[in-house]
Write a protein that holds these residues in place. Structure first.
Motif, PDB file in Angstrom:
ATOM      1  N   GLU A  53       0.925  -1.274   0.070  1.00 46.63           N
ATOM      2  CA  GLU A  53       0.013   0.061  -0.115  1.00 46.63           C
ATOM      3  C   GLU A  53       1.009   1.294   0.124  1.00 46.63           C
ATOM      4  O   GLU A  53       1.894   1.235   0.606  1.00 46.63           O
ATOM      5  N   SER A  55       2.608   4.901   0.908  1.00 46.20           N
ATOM      6  CA  SER A  55       2.674   5.534   1.931  1.00 46.20           C
ATOM      7  C   SER A  55       3.848   6.650   2.027  1.00 46.20           C
ATOM      8  O   SER A  55       5.009   5.963   2.400  1.00 46.20           O
ATOM      9  N   THR A  56       3.840   7.702   1.400  1.00 42.10           N
ATOM     10  CA  THR A  56       4.876   8.305   1.114  1.00 42.10           C
ATOM     11  C   THR A  56       5.940   8.584   2.383  1.00 42.10           C
ATOM     12  O   THR A  56       7.238   8.292   2.100  1.00 42.10           O
ATOM     13  N   THR A  58       6.072   7.159   5.387  1.00 39.09           N
ATOM     14  CA  THR A  58       6.768   6.220   5.885  1.00 39.09           C
ATOM     15  C   THR A  58       7.769   5.476   5.204  1.00 39.09           C
ATOM     16  O   THR A  58       8.882   5.464   5.574  1.00 39.09           O
ATOM     17  N   SER A  77       6.938  -0.614  -4.228  1.00 38.45           N
ATOM     18  CA  SER A  77       5.925  -0.207  -3.751  1.00 38.45           C
ATOM     19  C   SER A  77       4.609   0.046  -4.711  1.00 38.45           C
ATOM     20  O   SER A  77       3.838   0.690  -4.387  1.00 38.45           O
ATOM     21  N   ARG A 107       4.506  -2.968   4.682  1.00 38.46           N
ATOM     22  CA  ARG A 107       3.231  -2.208   4.953  1.00 38.46           C
ATOM     23  C   ARG A 107       2.092  -2.948   4.078  1.00 38.46           C
ATOM     24  O   ARG A 107       2.443  -3.357   2.712  1.00 38.46           O
ATOM     25  N   HIS A 135       0.718   0.446  13.881  1.00 33.45           N
ATOM     26  CA  HIS A 135       1.767   1.028  13.235  1.00 33.45           C
ATOM     27  C   HIS A 135       2.784   1.556  14.178  1.00 33.45           C
ATOM     28  O   HIS A 135       2.860   2.628  14.837  1.00 33.45           O
ATOM     29  N   GLN A 138       4.957   4.693  14.114  1.00 37.92           N
ATOM     30  CA  GLN A 138       4.345   5.872  14.339  1.00 37.92           C
ATOM     31  C   GLN A 138       4.290   6.050  15.963  1.00 37.92           C
ATOM     32  O   GLN A 138       4.477   7.276  16.290  1.00 37.92           O
TER      33      GLN A 138
END
Ligand SMILES: Nc1ncnc2c1ncn2[C@@H]1O[C@H](COP(=O)(O)OP(=O)(O)OP(=O)(O)O)[C@@H](O)[C@H]1O
Ligand SMILES: [Mg+2]
Ligand SMILES: [Zn+2]
Lengths: 313, 152
Positions: A53, A55-56, A58, A77, A107, A135, A138
């Motif tokens: 998925e 997710s720029t 991360t 990605s 991810r 996550h 994060q």
């Protein structure tokens, strides 16, 4: 503390002491994270980034983190370009990738994907988000930001604002803050308040917490305002959404009465939960918070790869 | 005094008594006793009036003493079931079922987006976090859920 070979799937797998240790190591990474120092902690090691998925933020910060400690990065990605598009399972892909790399960052769109991947993999798996699940990096960078701004978290007043019901990362952060002994405030419209199982967990732990529907109730006493996004999809119609989103929007007016030292955080991307005129105030920390993802991920990668950290201050 | 038996007595085997009414066939299923080819003669009696709960089911398995471990799975369906080991026509041992601490490869997860509900080669696994009423927590996605008989 030995983290060599360990997976990072959920923040709940870590004790308070372990979390503090990771954050201490992250502090030592800051000069190198800024490019002021060059580290070569894990020469020759390769990180495989498996992003099912996009997710720029991360992805970029993991890549930067690996390169800042002297490692190399491979990965994908875009699932359409991989054999997943041809029907390969995640389990098979993991068995293949572990032969090409020393650590995996994953991810995935399904909850529990990282736990399963860690069971199949002999090399460490770091969870970079599994659907609506965990996550942990994060959460760690959020804790890092709070700890470095406030010094310590015990008895500090921390308000979580916005969507507290569906945001599982908010739940993970809540559990971690409870471990740290913070006083918590949950500010959300009734329909988006904390789910009962999270509340009962806090009650069992004797955590100090209050529930509010109005931000102004607590503005004067909080040390941290952690704002999350309220998603349109959660509401039956756009008017209801606009009403709620408006009531939980932070702008310079709503900050009148806040402590001078109060900080505002947001996991980003923001839509309009925080007005841009807040960016220039002494309260805004969300861009700093985004940067903090780099030293925190440098620390995790070094630890699970068994780097010798003697060179750090 | 010998009590009246609704079906003929067995010499050796296992009687599962006080099964929650209506659950007998599910009990056979989670014990693997409904498999083909059959391994033992099994009698099922359903909706028997009971003094404790108003109705119960009973399952009798001939010539087989079931292991405690497998019997504890029954607790998921029927927390008050008793296990009677019959030897030489008499009740030789009586046990109450106890919920297992982990439930592996038995129930499916209620979260449709859980990795265990995809094509991945992974068994479901739950921690039993509450016994009565029983609450399971998926080891993979973390979802807490009731035991749903349809998913067993
Ligand atoms: N030889 C046998 N063949 C088949 N069923 C038997 C045999 N002996 C006992 N049972 C059954 O096993 C169960 C337990 O028998 P037991 O004599 O312990 O009854 P109980 O005193 O009513 O026990 P409980 O208090 O558990 O209800 C009963 O359902 C009984 O009908
Ligand atoms: Mg009886
Ligand atoms: Zn699940």
């Amino acid at each position: 503390m030995d983290f060599r070979g360990r997976d990072v799937v959920s923040i709940n797998d870590f004790t308070l002491e372990e979390i503090n240790y990771i954050l201490d190591v992250a502090e030592g990474m800051v000069p190198a994270a800024k490019g002021e120092e060059v580290l070569d902690l894990i020469p020759g090691k390769i990180l495989a980034m498996m992003f099912y998925e996009p997710s720029t933020r991360t992805m970029l910060s993991f890549e930067t983190a690996m390169k800042r400690i002297g490692g190399k990065v491979i990965g994908f990605s875009d699932v359409r370009a991989t054999s997943t598009a041809k029907g390969e399972t995640l389990a098979d892909t993991i068995k293949m990738v572990e032969a090409y790399a020393d650590v995996i960052v994953l991810r995935h769109d399904r909850e529990g994907a990282a736990r399963m991947a860690a069971e199949f993999s002999d090399i460490p798996v770091l969870n970079a988000g599994d659907g609506a699940g965990q996550h942990p990096t994060q959460t760690l960078l959020d804790l890092y930001t709070m700890r470095s701004e406030l010094g310590y978290l015990r008895k500090k007043s921390i308000a979580l604002v916005g969507d507290l019901k569906y945001g599982r990362t908010v739940h993970s952060l809540t559990y971690a803050l409870a471990k740290f002994g913070a006083n918590l405030h949950f500010i959300a419209p009734e329909a988006l308040q904390l789910p009962p199982e999270v509340v009962s967990h806090l009650e069992k732990r004797n955590t100090n917490f209050e529930v509010h529907e109005d931000l102004s109730d607590v503005m004067g006493e909080v040390d941290v305002l952690y704002v999350t996004r309220i998603q349109k999809e959660r509401f039956p119609d756009i008017e209801e959404y606009n009403k709620v989103a408006g009531a939980f929007r932070i702008d310079t007016d709503s900050l009148a009465g806040a402590k001078k030292s109060m900080i505002i955080m947001h996991p980003l991307p923001r839509v309009d939960e925080i007005a841009t005129d807040v960016d220039g105030t002494q309260h805004a920390r969300y861009f700093q918070q985004a940067f903090n993802g780099v030293p925190v991920r440098m620390a995790l990668l070094s630890l699970v790869l068994g780097a010798d950290l003697g060179v750090l201050k | 005094m010998r009590k009246e038996l609704k079906i003929s007595a067995i010499r050796n085997g296992t009687v599962i008594d006080h099964i929650t009414s209506g659950m007998a066939l599910k009990v056979l299923h989670i014990l693997g006793l409904d498999e083909d080819p059959p391994t033992s003669t099994v009698s099922v009696i359903m909706h028997v009036p009971s003094r404790v709960h108003s109705f119960k089911d009973i399952v009798k398995i001939e010539d087989r003493e079931l292991k405690k471990q497998e019997l504890n799975r029954i607790a998921l369906l029927s927390p008050h079931a008793t296990i009677n080991i019959i030897r030489d026509g008499e009740v030789a041992e009586k046990h109450h079922v106890r919920p297992p601490r982990e439930v592996v490869d038995l129930a499916s997860c209620e979260n449709p987006n859980c990795i265990t509900n995809s094509r991945e080669p992974v068994s479901t696994r739950f921690k039993v976090i509450r016994k009565e009423p029983m609450v399971l927590k998926c080891v993979y996605c973390g979802r807490e859920q009731d035991v749903c008989v349809e998913r067993l």
